[in-house]
Write a protein that holds these residues in place. Structure first.
Motif, PDB file in Angstrom:
ATOM      1  N   TYR A 169      -8.693 -24.450 -17.819  1.00 26.31           N
ATOM      2  CA  TYR A 169     -10.125 -24.532 -18.109  1.00 26.31           C
ATOM      3  C   TYR A 169     -11.010 -23.882 -17.044  1.00 26.31           C
ATOM      4  O   TYR A 169     -12.205 -24.184 -16.976  1.00 26.31           O
ATOM      5  N   GLN A 170     -10.478 -22.975 -16.230  1.00 25.77           N
ATOM      6  CA  GLN A 170     -11.317 -22.330 -15.221  1.00 25.77           C
ATOM      7  C   GLN A 170     -12.044 -21.141 -15.828  1.00 25.77           C
ATOM      8  O   GLN A 170     -11.453 -20.312 -16.524  1.00 25.77           O
ATOM      9  N   PHE A 171     -13.347 -21.032 -15.530  1.00 31.72           N
ATOM     10  CA  PHE A 171     -14.166 -19.953 -16.077  1.00 31.72           C
ATOM     11  C   PHE A 171     -13.616 -18.612 -15.599  1.00 31.72           C
ATOM     12  O   PHE A 171     -13.346 -18.438 -14.403  1.00 31.72           O
ATOM     13  N   PRO A 172     -13.442 -17.639 -16.510  1.00 31.46           N
ATOM     14  CA  PRO A 172     -12.705 -16.422 -16.156  1.00 31.46           C
ATOM     15  C   PRO A 172     -13.477 -15.388 -15.347  1.00 31.46           C
ATOM     16  O   PRO A 172     -13.216 -14.193 -15.475  1.00 31.46           O
ATOM     17  N   GLU A 173     -14.374 -15.831 -14.476  1.00 30.89           N
ATOM     18  CA  GLU A 173     -14.938 -14.935 -13.474  1.00 30.89           C
ATOM     19  C   GLU A 173     -14.201 -15.126 -12.147  1.00 30.89           C
ATOM     20  O   GLU A 173     -14.305 -14.291 -11.246  1.00 30.89           O
ATOM     21  N   LYS A 174     -13.461 -16.222 -12.021  1.00 29.92           N
ATOM     22  CA  LYS A 174     -12.713 -16.509 -10.805  1.00 29.92           C
ATOM     23  C   LYS A 174     -11.392 -15.729 -10.808  1.00 29.92           C
ATOM     24  O   LYS A 174     -10.881 -15.339 -11.854  1.00 29.92           O
ATOM     25  N   LEU A 175     -10.830 -15.531  -9.615  1.00 31.88           N
ATOM     26  CA  LEU A 175      -9.732 -14.595  -9.446  1.00 31.88           C
ATOM     27  C   LEU A 175      -8.564 -14.824 -10.399  1.00 31.88           C
ATOM     28  O   LEU A 175      -8.147 -13.907 -11.123  1.00 31.88           O
ATOM     29  N   ILE A 176      -8.011 -16.040 -10.407  1.00 32.45           N
ATOM     30  CA  ILE A 176      -6.773 -16.250 -11.154  1.00 32.45           C
ATOM     31  C   ILE A 176      -6.957 -16.106 -12.661  1.00 32.45           C
ATOM     32  O   ILE A 176      -6.228 -15.339 -13.309  1.00 32.45           O
ATOM     33  N   PRO A 177      -7.932 -16.795 -13.298  1.00 39.87           N
ATOM     34  CA  PRO A 177      -8.085 -16.577 -14.753  1.00 39.87           C
ATOM     35  C   PRO A 177      -8.534 -15.162 -15.097  1.00 39.87           C
ATOM     36  O   PRO A 177      -8.169 -14.632 -16.151  1.00 39.87           O
ATOM     37  N   LEU A 178      -9.312 -14.535 -14.209  1.00 39.37           N
ATOM     38  CA  LEU A 178      -9.740 -13.154 -14.451  1.00 39.37           C
ATOM     39  C   LEU A 178      -8.530 -12.221 -14.490  1.00 39.37           C
ATOM     40  O   LEU A 178      -8.388 -11.393 -15.410  1.00 39.37           O
ATOM     41  N   ILE A 179      -7.640 -12.355 -13.513  1.00 39.30           N
ATOM     42  CA  ILE A 179      -6.464 -11.498 -13.457  1.00 39.30           C
ATOM     43  C   ILE A 179      -5.533 -11.777 -14.629  1.00 39.30           C
ATOM     44  O   ILE A 179      -4.977 -10.846 -15.248  1.00 39.30           O
ATOM     45  N   ILE A 180      -5.344 -13.053 -14.968  1.00 37.40           N
ATOM     46  CA  ILE A 180      -4.481 -13.385 -16.112  1.00 37.40           C
ATOM     47  C   ILE A 180      -4.988 -12.703 -17.370  1.00 37.40           C
ATOM     48  O   ILE A 180      -4.227 -12.052 -18.101  1.00 37.40           O
ATOM     49  N   GLN A 181      -6.281 -12.832 -17.632  1.00 35.92           N
ATOM     50  CA  GLN A 181      -6.807 -12.307 -18.888  1.00 35.92           C
ATOM     51  C   GLN A 181      -6.788 -10.785 -18.919  1.00 35.92           C
ATOM     52  O   GLN A 181      -6.439 -10.178 -19.934  1.00 35.92           O
ATOM     53  N   LYS A 182      -7.160 -10.144 -17.829  1.00 33.23           N
ATOM     54  CA  LYS A 182      -7.133  -8.678 -17.791  1.00 33.23           C
ATOM     55  C   LYS A 182      -5.706  -8.148 -17.876  1.00 33.23           C
ATOM     56  O   LYS A 182      -5.434  -7.136 -18.555  1.00 33.23           O
ATOM     57  N   ALA A 183      -4.775  -8.824 -17.205  1.00 30.84           N
ATOM     58  CA  ALA A 183      -3.390  -8.389 -17.244  1.00 30.84           C
ATOM     59  C   ALA A 183      -2.796  -8.538 -18.644  1.00 30.84           C
ATOM     60  O   ALA A 183      -1.989  -7.707 -19.078  1.00 30.84           O
ATOM     61  N   LEU A 184      -3.199  -9.574 -19.367  1.00 36.62           N
ATOM     62  CA  LEU A 184      -2.681  -9.774 -20.712  1.00 36.62           C
ATOM     63  C   LEU A 184      -2.982  -8.602 -21.626  1.00 36.62           C
ATOM     64  O   LEU A 184      -2.147  -8.203 -22.446  1.00 36.62           O
TER      65      LEU A 184
END
Length: 356
Positions: A199-214
């Motif tokens: 549930y972390q907002f995807p501007e933070k490093l880890i969710p941002l990288i996960i979503q872009k990498a996907l």
């Protein structure tokens, strides 16, 4: 305030639709607490995080601002909570650089208004209700500034905030301390390291990288990627907050760290490897090839590291997740909850705010 006695007791949680607050609320309801959840629903507040609680009498959501004294006073009078947990804050460093005024308004002025209302409520309590009451303020290790290659932040480390966000949180910490010292309000402060998890907002490093990498997008990494953070799984953080509520000494600060220092580039590379294994790209290439170094953030702190020995020694808390186990769980969660991410990215999560 042990878990066995939590049933039917009321916690007033501010910022409980955000990342850490939302995870805390979900866990607290599961443990038997009645939660009054106040959230302003700025861009990072997401009611979809709390969807599983819809219709449950143990969770009362109220849309509002911690700076609204009349609202706070009414909620305290109506629900008579045994404790306050204050997560409400503007928290993204990049946004604080672009617009620091909103951070001062919420993190400083808002915290002051909340403290004044809670002080007045606490003064009217009697006997055990007054003795057992707690105000727990959730803060950050960023108030301490930046470390060199060695050493860790302790509760005695001098404050040296380097961003508008960190400065506003430092000010709020000082206000909490002052209300304990001046008025006797039984406060507790926790300063945590970088959180990650569901549930972390995807501007933070880890969710941002996960979503872009996907999706195979470029993976932006600030500077040389060697900035170091102590990563704390959000579930471990929530467990620590419960321990401090249960046994922390009023007026004290407790540092919460994950014992997981990693360079940012190492975090990004590990996420790439996990996703290559779990969800390979169509062309089969390694995601590490997508890493792109970008201009560093102004005033970017080089290293944070938390010494949690006080919390461990006094209250027996230790993180249950290593970084490797926690990041694997986090990647799996995002892979299995793509609709939650998609609703954030397309903005549709905001539609649930109507009437909230």
């Amino acid at each position: 305030m042990n878990e066995a006695s939590s049933a039917c007791k009321t916690l007033f949680v501010t910022g409980g639709a955000g990342f850490i607050g939302g995870n805390f609320v979900l866990g607290a309801v599961a443990q038997g607490w009645r939660i009054v959840n106040l959230d302003k629903l700025t861009y990072a507040g997401n009611l979809q995080t709390l969807a599983s609680l819809k219709g449950q009498s143990a969770h009362q959501f109220v849309r509002g601002d911690i700076g609204d004294r009349a609202l706070i006073q009414r909620l305290l009078s109506d629900y008579r909570p045994q404790a306050i947990v204050n997560f409400a804050a503007e928290s993204h460093v990049d946004r604080s650089i672009e617009g620091p005024a909103a951070f001062v308004e919420t993190n400083v002025s808002g915290t002051l208004a909340l403290l004044e209302s809670v002080r007045d409520y606490w003064r009217e309590l009697h006997g055990d209700a007054r003795e057992d009451f707690r105000f727990l303020h959730v803060s950050t290790d960023e108030v301490y500034g930046s470390l060199g290659p060695t050493g860790k932040f302790t509760e005695e480390t001098a404050y040296a905030p380097n961003s508008p966000y960190a400065a506003s949180k430092a000010a709020s910490d000082h206000l909490v301390r002052a209300f304990n010292h001046t008025y006797g309000l039984p406060t507790l402060t926790t300063n945590c390291s970088n959180n990650y998890g569901p549930y972390q907002f995807p501007e933070k490093l880890i969710p941002l990288i996960i979503q872009k990498a996907l999706v195979g997008d470029a993976l932006p990494v600030y500077g040389d990627g060697k900035n170091i953070r102590d990563w704390l799984y959000v579930g471990d953080h929530c467990a620590a907050i419960h321990r401090v509520l249960e046994g922390g000494r009023p007026g004290q600060t407790y540092n919460i760290g994950g014992h997981s220092e990693r360079e940012n580039i190492a975090v990004v590379r590990l996420i790439c490897r996990l996703l290559d294994d779990k969800a390979p790209l169509a062309h089969g290439g390694p995601r590490e090839s997508l890493i792109t170094y970008v201009v560093d953030r102004p005033g970017h702190d080089r290293r944070y590291a938390i010494d949690s020995s006080k919390l461990q020694g006094e209250l027996g808390w230790r993180p249950s997740e290593t970084f490797e186990t926690g990041i694997a769980k986090t990647v799996d969660w995002y892979l299995n909850h793509q609709p939650w991410i998609e609703h954030v990215l397309d903005g549709s999560y905001r539609l649930e705010r109507i009437g909230a």
